[in-house]
Design an enzyme around this catalytic site. Structure first.
Site, short mmCIF file in Angstrom:
data_model
loop_
_atom_site.label_atom_id
_atom_site.label_comp_id
_atom_site.label_asym_id
_atom_site.label_seq_id
_atom_site.Cartn_x
_atom_site.Cartn_y
_atom_site.Cartn_z
N ARG A 44 -15.54 28.56 -9.83
CA ARG A 44 -14.05 29.32 -9.06
C ARG A 44 -14.28 29.70 -7.80
NH1 ARG A 44 -9.98 29.96 -14.01
NH2 ARG A 44 -10.17 28.37 -15.16
N SER A 139 -7.44 26.35 -13.16
CA SER A 139 -6.78 26.05 -13.89
C SER A 139 -5.27 26.37 -13.35
CB SER A 139 -7.12 27.11 -14.87
OG SER A 139 -6.21 27.58 -16.57
N HIS A 140 -4.93 28.32 -13.91
CA HIS A 140 -3.83 28.95 -13.17
C HIS A 140 -3.87 29.88 -11.64
CE1 HIS A 140 -5.44 31.02 -16.05
NE2 HIS A 140 -5.56 31.92 -16.06
N ASP A 310 0.39 25.14 -17.89
CA ASP A 310 -0.38 25.56 -16.36
C ASP A 310 -1.12 24.99 -15.82
OD1 ASP A 310 -2.41 25.02 -17.71
OD2 ASP A 310 -3.89 26.03 -17.90
N ASP A 312 -3.83 22.83 -14.94
CA ASP A 312 -3.96 22.14 -15.30
C ASP A 312 -3.87 21.60 -16.70
OD1 ASP A 312 -5.13 24.20 -16.84
OD2 ASP A 312 -7.44 22.70 -17.13
N ASP A 314 -3.53 22.49 -19.93
CA ASP A 314 -3.93 23.10 -21.00
C ASP A 314 -3.16 23.82 -21.99
OD1 ASP A 314 -5.28 24.79 -19.10
OD2 ASP A 314 -6.97 24.13 -19.70
N ARG A 315 -2.92 24.48 -20.65
CA ARG A 315 -2.31 25.71 -21.34
C ARG A 315 -0.32 25.56 -22.53
NH1 ARG A 315 -4.22 31.78 -18.57
NH2 ARG A 315 -5.92 31.82 -19.39
N THR A 379 -13.35 34.21 -28.46
CA THR A 379 -12.26 33.82 -26.98
C THR A 379 -13.02 33.12 -26.58
OG1 THR A 379 -11.26 36.23 -27.14
CG2 THR A 379 -11.54 34.32 -25.05
N GLU A 398 -4.98 30.13 -29.24
CA GLU A 398 -5.57 31.57 -28.66
C GLU A 398 -4.63 31.77 -28.20
OE1 GLU A 398 -10.00 31.35 -26.68
OE2 GLU A 398 -8.45 30.20 -25.75
N SER A 400 -4.34 33.32 -25.74
CA SER A 400 -3.76 33.33 -24.52
C SER A 400 -3.02 31.85 -23.70
CB SER A 400 -5.20 33.28 -23.50
OG SER A 400 -6.05 32.65 -24.06
N LYS A 411 -7.74 22.34 -25.21
CA LYS A 411 -6.62 22.68 -25.56
C LYS A 411 -5.61 22.21 -24.92
CE LYS A 411 -7.48 26.37 -22.66
NZ LYS A 411 -7.08 27.56 -22.41
#
Ligand code: G6P
Ligand code: ZN
Length: 584
Positions: A44, A139-140, A310, A312, A314-315, A379, A398, A400, A411
Site C-alpha cells: 500500500r 481495501s478501505h 468495504d 474491495d 471483503d468486509r 489475526t 474476525e 475486524s 472473507k
C-alpha cells in the site's frame, strides 16, 4: 534449448528488440525503489508515489512475477486481474496486461473497468483454473489522487499470499534491475466486455462482467427465491451502503435485479475513483450515515435491515432496526443457523469453526452446542485458509468485520449479508405480515440461549513505533515474570499459534489478560498500518444466559475494565494518550 522468448539485446529505457515469438517483448533497465514493503494485504502506498514514478509499479509487478518463478511458471497460464475501482487502477491494469503478456501468461481475465471485488477474484481463480489473481486495492483506505493505492496477490486456491511469498516479492524489489513488457500496440478498452487476441492467440485479454461468475456462486449457495420473498414483504425493507466502492456493481445486480430490493435503497452504489471522498470501512464510525438511517429515534420509519461493505467487498457490517450486530455475534449466529437456513449447509454437519484470538468467544459456545471443533488463530485470514484446505473448518470470522465460509478462501461481505437475509427468511417463513421476526429478535434470542459476550475495541492510532513496542515489552515483562503481575490481573500470557496442518509456529500474536473479575483484555499492535503504530485493545466480558436478560450498553459494561487496562498497560504514561482515536 533456446526459449522462444529469449531476448538478445539490452538497452536501458529503450525498447530492446522483438523476440522470435510474434509477441514483441521489450526490456527496460531499472533500479530498486525504496518502500515496496509487501505483506499479506499486499503493498500500500500513496497514489501520488505511483503517479510520480512510472517505474514504481513495473518494479513491483516484475518482482511478483520473479517471486512466482518467472516465465517457467507463468507460461500458458490464466491470470485474473481486478480491483476496488479506485484511482490509478485502470492505468495500472494496462501495465499489468503488458507485463503478463511478456511473461508468457496466455489468458488474462479482467473485470469491466478493472473492477472485481476480493471475494469475486477469490472465487474466479480456482473456477477458471488460474495461476492466481492480482487485486488492485488498498481495501478501505481512502482513494483518489491524494489517497492510497494498493496491490495484492492471491494464490491458485484464491487465498491471500503466504508470508513466504510476500517476503520473496519484497526481496525481489530490493534487487531488481530490469523488467519486461510486451508491446501490444494498443491499450485494452476496459469499459466493454469482450476478448482481444494478440499474436494469433498467443495472448488473449478477456474483459468480463465483474458480477456474473461471483453471482452464480452465491446462487448455488443461497436460495434466492426465499430471500426474494422476504424482501417483497411489506413489513421488511433493506438498505445497503456500497460506500461508492466496488460493491455498488454487485449490489445493483444481486440485491436489486436478482432479489428485488428497490434501487433507491442502495446507497452510494456508483463506484467512484475517490470513493466520493469517503472512507469505505463498514463500522460504526465510518458508516455513520447508515447507522443513523437504521436508528428509529433519528429515522421514524427506519428499515429493518442495513448492511455495508468495504472498498474491495471483503468486509461487512450488519445492522437491524436500532441494533448493531457485532462481528463476533454475527459469525456465531450465522454458524448456529447455517444447517437450517443456508442451502449450501442444509442438513450437513459443519466441519468446524474458527475465529481469530481477539474475536469474541461467542463462536466457541455455538461450536460446543453443535459438537464441532473451534480453532483460535492469530489475526489474519491466511490462518483460516490453511484450516479450510484441510477440511477442518466451514465458517470463520474476525472482529475486524470479516466473515466467510469455505466457499472461497477470502472473507466475503455479500456472503455475510445473504447469510443474514437467509436467516431472516428462515425465521419468517411462516410469520404473518405485521409480525416480522427482526434482527433484534434473532440477536436477543441468541443471547438468551448462549449468554452474551460483550465486546469493545479501542484503537490508539498514530502512536510512535517506540511507544507501541514499549507498551508491548512492558506487558511482556509481566508475562515473563520479570515484573510482578499487577494485582488486578488473574492471568497473563502471550498468544502463540501452532498451525495444526503444517506445524508452523506464529509467536507474539497478542497479549491476553484475564482480570480477577472475569474480564478479558487483549493487546496487540496493528499489522496493517502505514506509519507509526496503532495499538489495539480488545475488551471482552461474558454474561451468562438468564431469563431476566437485560440489554446493556457495552460502554457501561466496560467502564471499569477500561480503567484497569489503561492502568496496568500504562497507556497514558507510555503513549501520552488517555482516549482512543477509534472506538468500536
Ligand atoms: C486485514 C486482514 C484481516 C485482519 C486485519 C487485521 O484486513 O485481511 O484478516 O483481521 O487485516 O488488521 P490489524 O490492523 O488489526 O492488524
Ligand atoms: Zn477489504
Amino acid at each position: 534449448t533456446a526459449k522462444k522468448w529469449e531476448i538478445s539485446a539490452m538497452c536501458s529505457m529503450q525498447p530492446a528488440m522483438a523476440s522470435e515469438s510474434s509477441l514483441k517483448i521489450l526490456k527496460y533497465g531499472t533500479n530498486p525503489i525504496d518502500g515496496q514493503t509487501t505483506g499479506t494485504s499486499g503493498m500500500r502506498k500513496r497514489a501520488k508515489v505511483l503517479v510520480s514514478n512510472p517505474k514504481f509499479l513495473p518494479n513491483w509487478i516484475q518482482s511478483l512475477f520473479n517471486a512466482l518463478g518467472g516465465r517457467d511458471v507463468l507460461e500458458g497460464t490464466t491470470l485474473i486481474v481486478g480491483g476496488d475501482g479506485r484511482f490509478y487502477n485502470t492505468v495500472a491494469a494496462q501495465t499489468i496486461i503488458r507485463m503478463a503478456a511478456a511473461h508468457g501468461v496466455k489468458h488474462l481475465v479482467i473485470g469491466r473497468n478493472a473492477i472485481l471485488t476480493t471475494p469475486a477474484v477469490s472465487a474466479m481463480i480456482p473456477a477458471r483454473k488460474a495461476v492466481g489473481g492480482i487485486i488492485l486495492t488498498a481495501s478501505h483506505n481512502p482513494a483518489g489522487p491524494d489517497g492510497d493505492w494498493g496491490i495484492k496477490y492471491n494464490t491458485g486456491a484464491g487465498a491471500p499470499a503466504s508470508e513466504g511469498l510476500t517476503d520473496k516479492i519484497y526481496q525481489e524489489t530490493v534487487g531488481i534491475n530490469e523488467y519486461f513488457l510486451a508491446d501490444l500496440g494498443i491499450d485494452i478498452n476496459l469499459s466493454i466486455e469482450g476478448t482481444t487476441s494478440f499474436a494469433d492467440g498467443a495472448f488473449t485479454v478477456e474483459v468480463v462482467d465483474p458480477v456474473a461468475e461471483y453471482c452464480d456462486l452465491l446462487e448455488s449457495i443461497f436460495d434466492f427465491n426465499d430471500i426474494k420473498k422476504l424482501l417483497a414483504r411489506s413489513d421488511f425493507s433493506l438498505v445497503f451502503d456500497a460506500m461508492h466502492a466496488s460493491t455498488g456493481e454487485y449490489a445493483r445486480v444481486i440485491l436489486h435485479e436478482k432479489l428485488g430490493a428497490p434501487l433507491s435503497n442502495l446507497l452510494n452504489e456508483i463506484p467512484l475513483q475517490d470513493f466520493g471522498g469517503g472512507h469505505p470501512d463498514p463500522n460504526l464510525t465510518y458508516a455513520a450515515e447508515l447507522v443513523r438511517m437504521l436508528d428509529p429515534r433519528q429515522t421514524p420509519d427506519a428499515p429493518q435491515f442495513g448492511a455495508a461493505s468495504d472498498g474491495d467487498g471483503d468486509r461487512n457490517m450488519i445492522l437491524g432496526r436500532g441494533v448493531f450486530v457485532s462481528p463476533g455475534d454475527s459469525v456465531a449466529i450465522i454458524a448456529d443457523y447455517a444447517a437450517r437456513a443456508i442451502p449450501y449447509f442444509r442438513g450437513k454437519q459443519l466441519k468446524g469453526l474458527a475465529r481469530s484470538m481477539p474475536t469474541s468467544s461467542a463462536l466457541d459456545r455455538v461450536a460446543e452446542a453443535l459438537g464441532i471443533p473451534v480453532y483460535e488463530t492469530p489475526t489474519g485470514w491466511k490462518y483460516f485458509t490453511n484450516l479450510m484446505d484441510a477440511d477442518r473448518v466451514s465458517i470463520c470470522g474476525e472482529e475486524s468485520f470479516g466473515t466467510s465460509s469455505e466457499h472461497i478462501r477470502e472473507k466475503d461481505g455479500l456472503w455475510a449479508v445473504l447469510s443474514w437475509l437467509s436467516i431472516l427468511a428462515y425465521e419468517n417463513r411462516d410469520s404473518p405480515i405485521g409480525s416480522l421476526v427482526t434482527v433484534e429478535d434473532i440477536l436477543v434470542g441468541h443471547w438468551r440461549r448462549y449468554g452474551r459476550t460483550y465486546n469493545m475495541r479501542y484503537d490508539f492510532e498514530g502512536v510512535s513505533k517506540e511507544a507501541g513496542d514499549h507498551m508491548m515489552n512492558w506487558l511482556r515483562e509481566m508475562v515473563d515474570g520479570v515484573a510482578p503481575k499487577h494485582p488486578e490481573i488473574a492471568e497473563i500470557d502471550e498468544f502463540q499459534y501452532k498451525d495444526p496442518i503444517d506445524g508452523t509456529v506464529a509467536s507474539q500474536q497478542g497479549i491476553r489478560v484475564t482480570t480477577k473479575d472475569g474480564g478479558r483484555v487483549v493487546f496487540r499492535l496493528s499489522g496493517t498500518g502505514s506509519a507509526g503504530a496503532t495499538i489495539r485493545v480488545y475488551f471482552e466480558q461474558y454474561q451468562k444466559p438468564s431469563s431476566s436478560f437485560t440489554v446493556k450498553d457495552p460502554k457501561d459494561v466496560f467502564r471499569n475494565l477500561v480503567k484497569k487496562a489503561m492502568g496496568f498497560a500504562k497507556i497514558p504514561e507510555i503513549t501520552g494518550r488517555t482516549e482512543p482515536t477509534v472506538l468500536t
